[in-house]
Every structure is written in structure tokens, then in C-alpha cells.
Design a protein around this motif. Structure first.
Motif, short mmCIF file in Angstrom:
data_model
loop_
_atom_site.label_atom_id
_atom_site.label_comp_id
_atom_site.label_asym_id
_atom_site.label_seq_id
_atom_site.Cartn_x
_atom_site.Cartn_y
_atom_site.Cartn_z
N GLY A 22 -27.72 80.65 -45.97
CA GLY A 22 -28.50 79.42 -46.04
C GLY A 22 -27.69 78.28 -46.61
O GLY A 22 -26.52 78.15 -46.26
N PRO A 23 -28.25 77.49 -47.49
CA PRO A 23 -29.57 77.63 -48.12
C PRO A 23 -30.69 77.08 -47.24
O PRO A 23 -30.47 76.23 -46.39
N PHE A 24 -31.89 77.60 -47.49
CA PHE A 24 -33.09 77.19 -46.78
C PHE A 24 -34.19 76.83 -47.76
O PHE A 24 -34.28 77.40 -48.84
N THR A 25 -35.05 75.93 -47.33
CA THR A 25 -36.31 75.68 -48.01
C THR A 25 -37.37 76.20 -47.05
O THR A 25 -37.46 75.74 -45.91
N VAL A 26 -38.15 77.18 -47.49
CA VAL A 26 -39.16 77.80 -46.64
C VAL A 26 -40.54 77.49 -47.20
O VAL A 26 -40.81 77.73 -48.38
N ALA A 41 -33.40 73.00 -43.55
CA ALA A 41 -32.05 73.33 -44.01
C ALA A 41 -31.81 72.72 -45.39
O ALA A 41 -32.24 71.61 -45.67
N GLY A 42 -31.15 73.47 -46.26
CA GLY A 42 -30.88 73.01 -47.62
C GLY A 42 -31.93 73.52 -48.59
O GLY A 42 -32.96 74.06 -48.18
N LYS A 43 -31.66 73.35 -49.85
CA LYS A 43 -32.59 73.80 -50.90
C LYS A 43 -33.21 72.59 -51.56
O LYS A 43 -32.50 71.78 -52.16
N MET A 44 -34.54 72.46 -51.43
CA MET A 44 -35.27 71.35 -52.05
C MET A 44 -36.37 71.89 -52.96
O MET A 44 -37.29 72.54 -52.49
N SER A 45 -36.25 71.59 -54.22
CA SER A 45 -37.29 71.98 -55.17
C SER A 45 -38.49 71.07 -54.99
O SER A 45 -38.41 70.02 -54.34
N ALA A 46 -39.59 71.46 -55.59
CA ALA A 46 -40.79 70.61 -55.55
C ALA A 46 -40.50 69.26 -56.21
O ALA A 46 -40.95 68.22 -55.72
N SER A 47 -39.74 69.27 -57.29
CA SER A 47 -39.43 67.99 -57.95
C SER A 47 -38.55 67.13 -57.05
O SER A 47 -38.70 65.90 -57.04
N ASP A 48 -37.66 67.73 -56.25
CA ASP A 48 -36.87 66.97 -55.27
C ASP A 48 -37.80 66.30 -54.26
O ASP A 48 -37.66 65.12 -53.94
N LEU A 49 -38.76 67.07 -53.75
CA LEU A 49 -39.70 66.54 -52.75
C LEU A 49 -40.55 65.42 -53.34
O LEU A 49 -40.74 64.39 -52.71
N MET A 70 -38.99 64.71 -43.29
CA MET A 70 -37.85 65.61 -43.14
C MET A 70 -37.95 66.31 -41.79
O MET A 70 -39.01 66.29 -41.16
N GLN A 71 -36.86 66.92 -41.38
CA GLN A 71 -36.86 67.61 -40.11
C GLN A 71 -36.75 69.11 -40.34
O GLN A 71 -35.86 69.58 -41.07
N ALA A 72 -37.66 69.86 -39.72
CA ALA A 72 -37.63 71.31 -39.80
C ALA A 72 -36.52 71.84 -38.89
O ALA A 72 -36.05 71.15 -37.98
N VAL A 73 -36.13 73.07 -39.10
CA VAL A 73 -35.11 73.71 -38.27
C VAL A 73 -35.54 73.73 -36.80
O VAL A 73 -34.70 73.67 -35.92
N SER A 74 -36.83 73.75 -36.55
CA SER A 74 -37.35 73.75 -35.17
C SER A 74 -37.12 72.42 -34.47
O SER A 74 -37.29 72.31 -33.26
N GLY A 75 -36.77 71.39 -35.25
CA GLY A 75 -36.63 70.04 -34.71
C GLY A 75 -37.86 69.20 -34.91
O GLY A 75 -37.87 68.00 -34.63
#
Length: 186
Positions: A72-76, A114-122, A135-140
Motif C-alpha cells: 500500500g498504503p491504503f485508506t479503506v 491510495a495513501g494513508k489518511m487518518s480521520a484528523s487528516d480528512l 478525493m478519488q477512490a481507486v475505482s476512479g
């Protein structure tokens, strides 16, 4: 040992105990009755959550296990079983059929950024943009994080909303935010 020394020793022991319990309480929350370990990847943790059995079955059916176990990293944004149950009757069964693998993959990857985003980042990014962060999901597909009161919601392109119910479940390859609804791509 003098009485003041004993008292100081007791206070020091209590402070140490409190510090240790504070560090324990800052660890990942349990999800679906299972501990989540930062040393494990997204798949290794998700399979233990009783609240994510439908999601795990869908990830397996879509052939995404290897991807979500990669560095990754991923944000799921991980919908709980009840989120899948809120879809129209028969939707999950239809998506799990082998002939619908592409559609299932699209739905699942609409929950991954894509990437790691914490709730505080969001929250910080949303506050910097008038309460919304696109933001854009991996699906586009487009996802929008929206602050509503003290809660953080995600909106899909269809206008569906999903509330983050457990934030910042850190993984070795990213972060999971548990959500209460399935996001539906266009």
C-alpha cells in the motif's frame, strides 16, 4: 525506607501504571469483537472482525486479497455487514456471482483511496475546503468527506452517505475507517 520515600515510591508506581494504561488505551480499537493489530495488514485484521464477514467474502470473490495485503498504503472505508444488508434485496448475492466480478471489484475499490489518511487528516482537509474534501477512490470514482456536527461522513457520486463509526484503525499497510453503509459507484 522512610515514610516520604514510600509515598513517593507509591506515587511513582501509580504514575507508571497510569502511563501504561494510557498507552494501552491509545492502541487500535477492537473491531467486530476482535483486536486489530498495527503489525498486521488490512486483510489479516479484517478476517477477524465478525462485523465484516460480508466484506471479507466480497474481497475474496473479487480477487482483491493479494492487493489489500500488499504494502500500500491504503485508506479503506470498510462497510459493516449491516451496511450490506441495507442494499436492495438480492444485491449482495448478485454481486458475489462470478459473472459479476468486475462490478463487485468496482464497488469494493470505491471504498479504497491510495495513501494513508487518518480521520484528523480528512477533517483538516475538509475544514480547509469549507467542510468538504473531495478525493478519488481507486475505482476512479469520486468520494467526498463531509463534516456534519461532530461526525465525518463520506458521500459517493450517487449522493449516498456513509458515516465513519470507528476511525483510525491503523494497519501495517494503511488505515481502516469503519463505515455504516456501502458506497455505490456510478
Amino acid at each position: 525506607m522512610s515514610k516520604p520515600t514510600k509515598i513517593l515510591s507509591s506515587v511513582a508506581a501509580l504514575a507508571t501504571g497510569l502511563a501504561m494504561s494510557a498507552s494501552i488505551s491509545l492502541a487500535n480499537p477492537e473491531v467486530g469483537g476482535a483486536p486489530m493489530f498495527e503489525s498486521k495488514n488490512i486483510v489479516e485484521n479484517a478476517v477477524n472482525s465478525k462485523d465484516h464477514t460480508t466484506l471479507v467474502a466480497a474481497v475474496k470473490a473479487a480477487g482483491l486479497v493479494e492487493t489489500l495485503a500488499s504494502p500500500g498504503p491504503f485508506t479503506v472505508f470498510a462497510p459493516v455487514n449491516m451496511g450490506f444488508e441495507k442494499l436492495p434485496a438480492g444485491t449482495v448475492d448478485t454481486l458475489l456471482k462470478p459473472e459479476n466480478k468486475d462490478q463487485l471489484t468496482k464497488v469494493l475499490t470505491a471504498h479504497v483511496v491510495a495513501g494513508k489518511m487518518s480521520a484528523s487528516d480528512l477533517v483538516r482537509k475538509a475544514k480547509a475546503n469549507g467542510g468538504r474534501y473531495n478525493m478519488q477512490a481507486v475505482s476512479g470514482d469520486a468520494l467526498t468527506a463531509v463534516i456534519k456536527g461532530k461526525a465525518l461522513y463520506l458521500f459517493d457520486e450517487s449522493g449516498g452517505a456513509s458515516k465513519i463509526t470507528i476511525a483510525d484503525v491503523n494497519q501495517s499497510n494503511g488505515v481502516i475507517h469503519v463505515v455504516d453503509h456501502v458506497l455505490v459507484p456510478r
